[in-house]
Motif scaffolding. Structure first.
Motif, mmCIF file in Angstrom:
data_model
loop_
_atom_site.group_PDB
_atom_site.id
_atom_site.type_symbol
_atom_site.label_atom_id
_atom_site.label_comp_id
_atom_site.label_asym_id
_atom_site.label_seq_id
_atom_site.Cartn_x
_atom_site.Cartn_y
_atom_site.Cartn_z
ATOM 1 N N TRP A 1 -8.677 -0.632 5.608
ATOM 2 C CA TRP A 1 -9.633 0.179 6.391
ATOM 3 C C TRP A 1 -8.840 0.851 7.496
ATOM 4 O O TRP A 1 -8.290 0.186 8.382
ATOM 5 N N LEU A 2 -8.750 2.149 7.423
ATOM 6 C CA LEU A 2 -7.909 2.883 8.352
ATOM 7 C C LEU A 2 -8.719 3.920 9.102
ATOM 8 O O LEU A 2 -9.660 4.510 8.558
ATOM 9 N N ARG B 1 -5.603 8.163 -1.147
ATOM 10 C CA ARG B 1 -5.494 8.250 0.319
ATOM 11 C C ARG B 1 -6.353 7.182 0.985
ATOM 12 O O ARG B 1 -7.583 7.155 0.825
ATOM 13 N N PRO B 2 -5.732 6.281 1.753
ATOM 14 C CA PRO B 2 -6.492 5.140 2.295
ATOM 15 C C PRO B 2 -7.499 5.537 3.369
ATOM 16 O O PRO B 2 -8.459 4.793 3.596
ATOM 17 N N LEU C 1 0.833 -1.207 0.000
ATOM 18 C CA LEU C 1 0.000 0.000 0.000
ATOM 19 C C LEU C 1 0.865 1.253 0.000
ATOM 20 O O LEU C 1 0.646 2.185 -0.794
ATOM 21 N N LEU C 2 1.851 1.310 0.886
ATOM 22 C CA LEU C 2 2.689 2.500 0.975
ATOM 23 C C LEU C 2 3.601 2.642 -0.250
ATOM 24 O O LEU C 2 4.009 3.754 -0.601
ATOM 25 N N ALA C 3 3.912 1.533 -0.933
ATOM 26 C CA ALA C 3 4.748 1.608 -2.128
ATOM 27 C C ALA C 3 4.020 2.285 -3.278
ATOM 28 O O ALA C 3 4.634 2.983 -4.091
ATOM 29 N N VAL C 4 2.705 2.119 -3.365
ATOM 30 C CA VAL C 4 1.948 2.655 -4.499
ATOM 31 C C VAL C 4 1.353 4.030 -4.234
ATOM 32 O O VAL C 4 1.032 4.763 -5.165
ATOM 33 N N LEU C 5 1.213 4.429 -2.974
ATOM 34 C CA LEU C 5 0.546 5.697 -2.657
ATOM 35 C C LEU C 5 1.175 6.916 -3.343
ATOM 36 O O LEU C 5 0.449 7.800 -3.810
ATOM 37 N N ARG D 1 -10.210 2.472 -3.703
ATOM 38 C CA ARG D 1 -9.171 2.792 -4.682
ATOM 39 C C ARG D 1 -7.802 2.344 -4.180
ATOM 40 O O ARG D 1 -6.995 1.774 -4.914
ATOM 41 N N ALA D 2 -7.546 2.623 -2.912
ATOM 42 C CA ALA D 2 -6.252 2.273 -2.346
ATOM 43 C C ALA D 2 -6.041 0.770 -2.361
ATOM 44 O O ALA D 2 -4.941 0.284 -2.645
#
Length: 778
Positions: free
Chosen positions: A248-249, A209-210, A197-201, A216-217
């Motif tokens: 889910w954040l 934005r998650p 997740l953080l690699a693609v953001l 989308r994320a």
């Protein structure tokens, strides 16, 4: 080869070399004229714990928050996902991947617009440090910057720049800030799904934005996971399990702990990441505790809490105010470092130093009686007096008059000098010298300095500085001997009565001391647990008095809650807590009052036996204030005849005897049988002693010599009650040389006219006490 062609060939090679050297010179000139803009951005700064947990952040001028990290501080999962998804040839190309550039150019020619940038991680870093428009010219500049980066920096340095500059949405830059803000965890502990997740953001930080667009994320994350499987970087099982983890954040988290400490350290440390010794979990609990106390405190009142591990002197919790955002309580004022009056918090140091100086022992007889020291007339917190008390009782009950008596003997300058040597600076008014009011809070100091000083009682008499950052060395200086520190700590812990070693707890009990400044402006409590020092202050930061606010009522409940919290957190069993063995210099013994030293069983001069700790077996005699007694003090040398009557030394059958009397100022608090007129043997009428005046000095009470007095407001007459202490049975009074009709040990003067007066009293042994005073006009 024909000569003409030979010359042409050399001209061609010469031109090529010239062009090459011109190119090199041009590149060097361009590099010099257009250096890498690596220092153009004012870095955001962050305050963290030793394990990297963020406490507080200070954004840069654009409001951007970064959490600086090195590649080895980031999870290998993230680095694998990032490099294999974004630039799998990163470790091998010179900053530009020719194949990717050719592909991007062909897409541009075919579609008439930029479809794929063909950017390497190095080129992305170039765009981050020097943003350019997405045009051909911009692409060329970006390419040049990428080559420039590879020329000046290593691959690891370039990767570090990406890790700390990549955008992650809003005001977040860098994987460290994103990991803490989105996931609430260190980037070193990412799962496979989180790493992907953080690699693609950074590809589309606002759109992905998650915390806003979780679907989308998740799709973008799964695309990265699929690439990791197709490239055989991660196994199919590993990727399948990662894809099952939903995105889910909670809303973005911002580090908001220890703000006032962070603000202070910002001025002390120039690093981008400031590391502290704070325990994040404990700090959060302490701030919650302070907020829970907020509405129980009087209006405009604040609170400060300091927790220190006295084994390492690392500061574990720092709460500078009750609520940072409450302006009515001066929430932005750090009361841990504010200068305030310490009240009675200095008394343990005074008694410890006096023990080491051999002035007293814990069972010494001290006087809790009214006294005047020049213009200074101290009183007790409860406005009452207790007469004879031991040093231990005086410390436990925090009595003022005994402390002033001991400080008078030790010397205020000597006392202040000892404290200054260990970092406890007593702030006095301009041009003022240390005086007796020091011991009752007549000087200013700070909570952090006080807590540091109290480490003497947990570190065998040595005071150590607080350590706010791990790199700070442990620095300590001796204030007390190990035995003196041990005795004071045990007294503060309720163990003033000696116990056999078999019954003496190996772990010191929780010890504490309170303080209340003049006018109820400051309420203090400092506790010493087996492992921690706890400092609590409460009051109004603007120094306005708060009626009814004092240490025991206002600060002790907070201190006890903090101690309970610490014990719950550490969960240490009794046998695992640090031991506090009795030093060899400390023994127990029995001494006698009023003399203060041991006497044989049956000795009539032992009027009260006191079981006490002793330091180096020292038994100093009872401490007397100057001018309280005659030349022989409380030790009276007598001559008695065979009937036990006082006689002259040359009388028949006279033999010498020694009589120990209670200090004269204690007479009103003694039982009748212990007073001097009852203790002294009767005088023989046949052969009386030549002189008796030194047996009972005559003291005048109620007015001091040189005083200036005036009638109360609204009254025309001053009523002045006077009394005496000691002296003979018969006493006569004189005012300005005229005899007064009253006799005995008290008189009341009624004065109407202003002017100079002298009052004099004389007893039947010829002793005289007098005072001059001035009655001012009303």
């Amino acid at each position: 080869m024909p000569p003409g062609k030979y010359k042409t060939c050399w001209k061609l090679w010469g031109g090529c070399l010239a062009a090459f050297f011109l190119l090199i010179a041009g590149l060097l000139l361009a590099d010099r004229l257009c250096p890498l803009p690596l220092h153009n951005v004012r870095p955001a700064r962050i305050v963290v714990t030793e394990d990297g947990t963020p406490l507080w952040r200070f954004a840069d001028e654009n409001g951007v928050w970064r959490y600086p990290v090195e590649p080895d501080e980031v999870s290998p999962r993230y680095l694998e996902a990032l490099i294999n998804y974004e630039d799998r040839w990163f470790w091998h190309h010179p900053g530009v991947n020719p194949l990717s550039l050719v592909r991007a150019a062909w897409q541009w020619v075919r579609n008439g617009e930029v479809v794929s940038g063909g950017s390497t991680l190095t080129m992305q870093v170039a765009r981050l440090i020097d943003p350019q428009p997405r045009t051909i010219t911009g692409k060329l500049i970006q390419t040049a910057r990428a080559l420039q980066l590879e020329w000046h920096l290593s691959k690891k340095q370039i990767l570090t720049l990406y890790l700390n500059r990549a955008p992650f949405g809003g005001t977040l830059e860098g994987v460290g800030a994103a990991s803490w803000a989105y996931l609430g965890k260190s980037p070193a502990h990412l799962t496979d799904a989180e790493a992907a997740l953080l690699a693609v953001l950074p590809q589309a930080p606002s759109r992905l934005r998650p915390d806003r667009w979780s679907e989308r994320a998740q799709k973008a994350r799964d695309k990265v996971l699929a690439r990791m499987q197709s490239e055989h970087i991660w196994s199919a099982k590993r990727v399948r399990e990662a894809m099952q983890e939903p995105v889910w954040l909670a809303p973005r988290q911002s580090p908001q702990l220890a703000p006032l400490l962070a603000r202070y350290l910002l001025t002390q440390d120039n690093h981008q990441r400031i590391v502290t010794t704070i325990d994040a979990t404990l700090q959060s609990q302490l701030e919650t505790l302070a907020l829970n106390w907020k509405h129980r405190l009087p209006p405009k009142t604040s609170l400060a809490i300091l927790v220190v591990d006295h084994q390492t002197m690392k500061v574990r919790g720092w709460v500078g105010s009750v609520d940072l955002n409450d302006d009515s309580r001066f929430g932005h004022v750090d009361m841990v470092r504010a200068v305030r009056s310490p009240g009675s918090l200095l008394k343990p140091f005074l008694y410890g130093l006096a023990l080491d100086e051999g002035l007293i022992h814990p069972g010494s007889l001290l006087q809790d009686v009214p006294r005047r020291f020049g213009d200074y007339r101290p009183g007790n917190f409860d406005s009452d007096f207790n007469g004879p008390v031991s040093m231990s009782e005086a410390l436990v009950r925090s009595l003022n008059l005994p402390a002033v008596q001991v400080l008078d003997a030790l010397g205020p300058k000597n006392f202040a000098g000892h404290l200054r040597n260990i970092g406890l600076n007593l702030r006095l008014p301009a041009a003022a010298e240390p005086n007796l009011s020091l011991i009752l809070g007549g000087a200013g100091t700070r909570l952090d300095e006080l807590v540091s000083a109290y480490s003497a009682f947990a570190r065998e008499g040595k005071v150590a500085r607080l350590r706010l950052q791990p790199q700070q060395p442990l620095v300590e200086r001796r204030l007390l001997s190990p035995g003196s520190a041990w005795i004071i700590r045990r007294i503060l812990g309720g163990e003033e009565q000696p116990l056999p070693d078999a019954a003496l707890p190996a772990v010191a009990p929780f010890a504490w001391k309170t303080g209340t400044s003049y006018g109820y402006r400051d309420a203090w409590a400092i506790g010493i647990s087996p492992r921690y020092l706890i400092g609590v202050w409460t009051g109004r930061p603007d120094a306005t008095p708060v009626a009814g606010q004092y240490g025991f009522a206002s600060a002790v409940p907070v201190m006890n809650q903090v101690n309970t919290l610490l014990r719950a957190n550490t969960g240490l069993a009794q046998n695992r807590e640090p031991a506090d063995p009795r030093p060899g210099s400390v023994t127990s013994g029995t001494i006698c009052w009023p003399g203060g030293q041991s006497l044989p069983e049956g000795d009539s001069n032992c009027r009260r036996r006191v079981f006490t700790w002793l330091l180096n077996d020292s038994q100093p005699p009872t401490l007397l204030a100057p001018g309280q007694e005659g030349p022989s003090g409380i030790v009276q040398r007598l001559w008695l005849n065979s009937k036990g009557l006082r006689v002259g030394a040359d009388c028949k059958d006279a033999h010498s005897a020694t009589l120990l009397l209670w200090p004269l100022p204690l007479e009103p608090w003694l039982p009748a049988r212990e007073r001097r007129d009852m203790r002294l043997p009767a005088v023989s009428t046949q052969c009386p002693p030549v002189m008796q005046t030194n047996l009972s000095p005559l003291l005048l009470l109620g007015v001091r010599d040189g005083a200036m007095v005036k009638p109360p407001a609204g009254q025309t007459m001053l009523s002045m009650p006077l009394s005496t202490q000691g002296g003979g049975h018969e006493q006569w009074w004189f005012l300005n040389g005229d005899a007064l009709p009253q006799q005995g040990n008290h008189v009341t003067l009624s004065l109407k006219h202003s002017g100079e007066y002298q009052v004099l009293v004389m007893d039947d042994s010829g002793q005289i006490a007098a005072a001059h005073f001035t009655l001012l006009p009303k």
